[in-house]
Every structure is written in C-alpha cells, then in structure tokens.
Design an enzyme around this catalytic site. Structure first.
Site, PDB file in Angstrom:
ATOM      1  N   ARG A  36      35.131 -29.134  -9.885  1.00 20.28           N
ATOM      2  CA  ARG A  36      34.611 -27.999  -9.109  1.00 20.28           C
ATOM      3  C   ARG A  36      35.476 -26.749  -9.275  1.00 20.28           C
ATOM      4  NH1 ARG A  36      32.326 -30.642  -3.441  1.00 20.28           N
ATOM      5  NH2 ARG A  36      30.230 -31.085  -4.248  1.00 20.28           N
ATOM      6  N   LYS A  67      20.422 -46.939  -0.618  1.00 22.31           N
ATOM      7  CA  LYS A  67      19.446 -46.988   0.475  1.00 22.31           C
ATOM      8  C   LYS A  67      18.251 -46.072   0.317  1.00 22.31           C
ATOM      9  CE  LYS A  67      22.339 -48.564   4.211  1.00 22.31           C
ATOM     10  NZ  LYS A  67      22.857 -48.224   5.533  1.00 22.31           N
ATOM     11  N   GLY A  77      26.462 -36.664  -5.710  1.00 22.44           N
ATOM     12  CA  GLY A  77      27.553 -37.600  -5.506  1.00 22.44           C
ATOM     13  C   GLY A  77      27.877 -38.598  -6.611  1.00 22.44           C
ATOM     14  N   GLY A 122      25.050 -33.219  -1.775  1.00 23.74           N
ATOM     15  CA  GLY A 122      23.977 -33.034  -0.801  1.00 23.74           C
ATOM     16  C   GLY A 122      23.038 -31.885  -1.136  1.00 23.74           C
TER      17      GLY A 122
END
Ligand code: 3PG
Ligand code: MG
Length: 396
Positions: A36, A197, A354, A377
């Site tokens: 980053r 999930k 992520g 996100g």
C-alpha cells in the site's frame, strides 16, 4: 466520470492534503507488506515534483476516537521514507496547533505525515467541524485512498466537499480497472468468488449473478451451495441456515442467464492442518466424518475452461483453504491459468479483497494479473454495486 485528476489542480506552492491508505500489516513495529505504501508513491512524488507541499492524512487500525500509542502512524514513517526516497516530516496530531506548526514549516516539494486521523472521534463520525479543522491546513485535497473509500469519514468524505478536490493516481487507476472489469467489460465475464462464508458475501453474489456470464463459487461458501442442493457435506464448514438464500441466488442466476460453477469433485481430509492426509472424491460422496478443504482437479479443470472462454475475470477469495498445503492447489492452479491467459493478451484479470492478494502472492502470480486492487472491504462493496462515499464525494 465526474472527478478531477491531480493534473487539473494548481499544485505549485500549494498545501495539498492527500488522503492515503497506509493501513499496512505491522509486526514488532516493522512493516511486513509495504504494497500500500508503494502504490501511493506516484501521487506523492508527482505532487512534490510539481512544487506542492504534500500533507499526508491517513488512518491506522481502529483506535476508535482515542489516542492509542500502538496505533501511531509514526511506525510506518521509516518504510515510507525508504520507499519514497525523501525525508518525511511527522506531526503528533492531525489537527490543531501541532499540525499547523508542522504545515507552516513545510517547504515546496516537501512531505509531511500527520498522526492517525482516527485518534479523533470526529473522523469516523464524519463530523463537519473536524473536517473544517483538517481543511484549515490545506489549499487543495487529493484522495488516493480507494481502499478506504467505503468509509464515509471526515478525511475521506466531508473534507472533499470543503476544498478543491481531485482523485490521486492510485484512486484513478483503481476506478478505471474496476470499470474495465464490471462496468463495461469485454464479454464473457467470469467472476471467481471464494472464501469461508456465504453470509459475508450475499450482496456480492446477488449483484454478480446479474452482471457476469459465469460465476465460480469456491472455498467454504461453496459447501453451503452444495448442501442447499441436498448434498451431505460431512463436517465441512457450512452455513446450513443459509440454504434458502443459496437457492434464491441460484434461481436468480438461472433467471439472468448466469452459469454458476460449483465444485464437482473435492479434496477432503479429516484434519484441518498442513499435510493432513487427504483424498479426492465426488462432491456427493463426501464422507460424513470428513471436511471439504479444496476444489478437486476436475472442478479446477472446469474453472480453467471457463477462463479460457472468457475475456474478463474478476476474482475475490480463494477456492480452498489456500493457507495450508496441500489445500492451496486449486487456488494456485486456477490463478496460474488466469495469469498465463492474461500474459498472452487473452484475458483482462482484476483481483482484489483481503485474502485474494495473499493467495495470488502465494501462487507467485500477482504481477501477472492485469490489475490487483489494494482494497479489501472497498473492493467488495464496489463489487456489490454500492456507491462508495469517498468516490462519490469527489464527483464534480
Ligand atoms: C482496510 O484496511 O481495509 C482499510 O484501510 C479500511 O480499514 P477499516 O476496515 O478499519 O475501515
Ligand atoms: Mg479492513
């Protein structure tokens, strides 16, 4: 696209507040992945070379409106100076007298990093008074933090409306890559969505089945879809309570002409640990005492075929438990295929979110994709079709 770029701002001699995302992983006070930081260099260097006075605004971790010394941005200063090849001044506060003094001491072409904006509650509250205090320090605002653009915070949202504002190089690059992947892509488009999930990716799946031609579902979330079809997934990670939802998504895909690819064969093991004894079985033959930890070779071959027929790929999440061997194999094989097609000029491949970047790095192919987003996100929310407040606020 409504936003300005930094080329349209008057920079020479100006105090430019540049919102960056340097929320990087740190271990024992050292930056362990500087990606980053590297990705903001073009913007910072460009403004400095045009004679602008660069004032970096950033958050680090989640201090929740209080000063938490372990979350000081001072920790990233050595890595930032090193990558930038310039000295970077630091101010112990991002507003008020301390910040003002540091800004006043700044010469043309110099760079200053202000302390964690989240040390003030006004940041996350998107408080107009706090934003005014930030605005007071600069003449112009540049947002280069796409990966924080899903947060409507003072330094990402309110501030953009108080000063002449523009998108930094990285922000512009991220937005155009995403536009190429899902906004107006070359078809067919394949999306690969994995991860543990379904519950965290419902909006994502629901949006994607409307936009892409083929949706590959992998990782633990595939088990929920298999179980929803009536298969026994044994001890696999599975959200049984989401069976109806999974069926609704499958139905929506059918209605919209989107093909969903689920694993046909799977790699199962009795233990979740590196090197655990494993076998390949048909998905419907998963033993009651075993868990599915990766997509099997036949499934991966189908993914590879889908990639060969595609022009655009958008990828989020691993196909299996890629962090432990040998359950990384499905992810690595498919990622290598995508990289090869990309390098051959046959595929535009965009990845983000992520774990995805970690998985591509593990496969050694991150550099061979067309674009790898810095965002976690924010990438997901964008793939969900949401308007990101930090991007919206830049709109002319
Ligand atoms: C990130 O690391 O995803 C961004 O820096 C945003 O951080 P947050 O999730 O704490 O808002
Ligand atoms: Mg985060």
């Amino acid at each position: 696209m409504g936003w300005k770029t930094i080329d349209e701002l008057d920079l020479a001699g100006k105090r430019v507040l540049v919102r960056v995302d340097v929320n990087v992983p740190i271990e024992a006070g050292r930056v362990t992945d500087a990606t980053r930081i590297e990705r903001i260099l073009p913007t910072v260097t460009d403004i400095a070379e045009k004679g602008g006075r660069v004032i970096l605004l950033a958050h680090f971790d989640r201090p929740k409106g209080k000063v938490v010394p372990e979350m000081s941005l001072k920790q990233i200063l050595p890595a930032l100076e090193d990558k930038l090849g310039r000295r970077v001044a630091f101010a112990e506060d991002c507003v008020g007298e301390t910040a003002q003094k540091a800004v006043d001491a700044l010469g043309d072409g110099e760079v200053l990093l202000l302390e964690n904006t989240r040390f003030h509650a006004g940041e996350e509250a998107n408080d107009p008074d706090f934003a005014e205090k930030l605005a007071h320090l600069g003449d112009a605002y540049v947002n280069d933090a796409f990966s924080a653009a899903h947060r409507a915070h003072a330094s990402t949202e309110a501030l953009a409306r108080l000063l002449p504002a523009a998108a930094g190089r990285l922000m512009a690059e991220e937005l155009s890559a995403l536009e190429r992947a899902l906004g107006s892509p070359d078809r067919p488009v394949v999306a690969v969505v994995g991860g543990a999930k379904v519950s965290t990716k419902l909006d994502l799946l629901s949006n994607l089945v409307e936009k892409v031609d083929t949706l590959v579902i992998g990782g633990g979330m595939a088990n929920t879809f298999l179980a929803a079809q009536g298969l026994d997934v044994g001890k696999s990670l599975c959200e049984h309570d989401l069976a109806d939802t999974a069926r609704q998504i499958a139905q929506k895909a059918a209605d919209k002409g989107c093909t969903i690819l689920l694993p046909r064969d799977v790699v199962v093991a009795r233990e979740f640990k590196a090197g655990a004894e494993s076998e390949v079985v048909k998905a419907e033959d998963t033993p009651a005492d075993a868990m599915i930890l990766d997509a099997g070779p036949d499934s991966v071959a189908h993914v590879e075929m889908a990639l060969e027929n595609a022009k655009t790929l958008v990828w989020n999440g691993p196909l299996g438990a890629f962090e432990i061997e040998p359950f990384d194999r499905g992810t690595v094989t498919a990622a290598k295929k995508a990289a090869k097609l990309t390098q051959a000029g046959k595929l535009v491949s965009v990845a983000g979110g992520g774990d995805t970047v970690a998985a591509l790095n593990a496969a050694g192919v991150a550099n061979d994709f067309s674009y790898v987003s810095t965002a976690g996100g924010a990438f997901l929310e964008w793939m969900e079709g949401k308007v990101l407040p930090g991007v919206k606020a830049l709109g002319a």
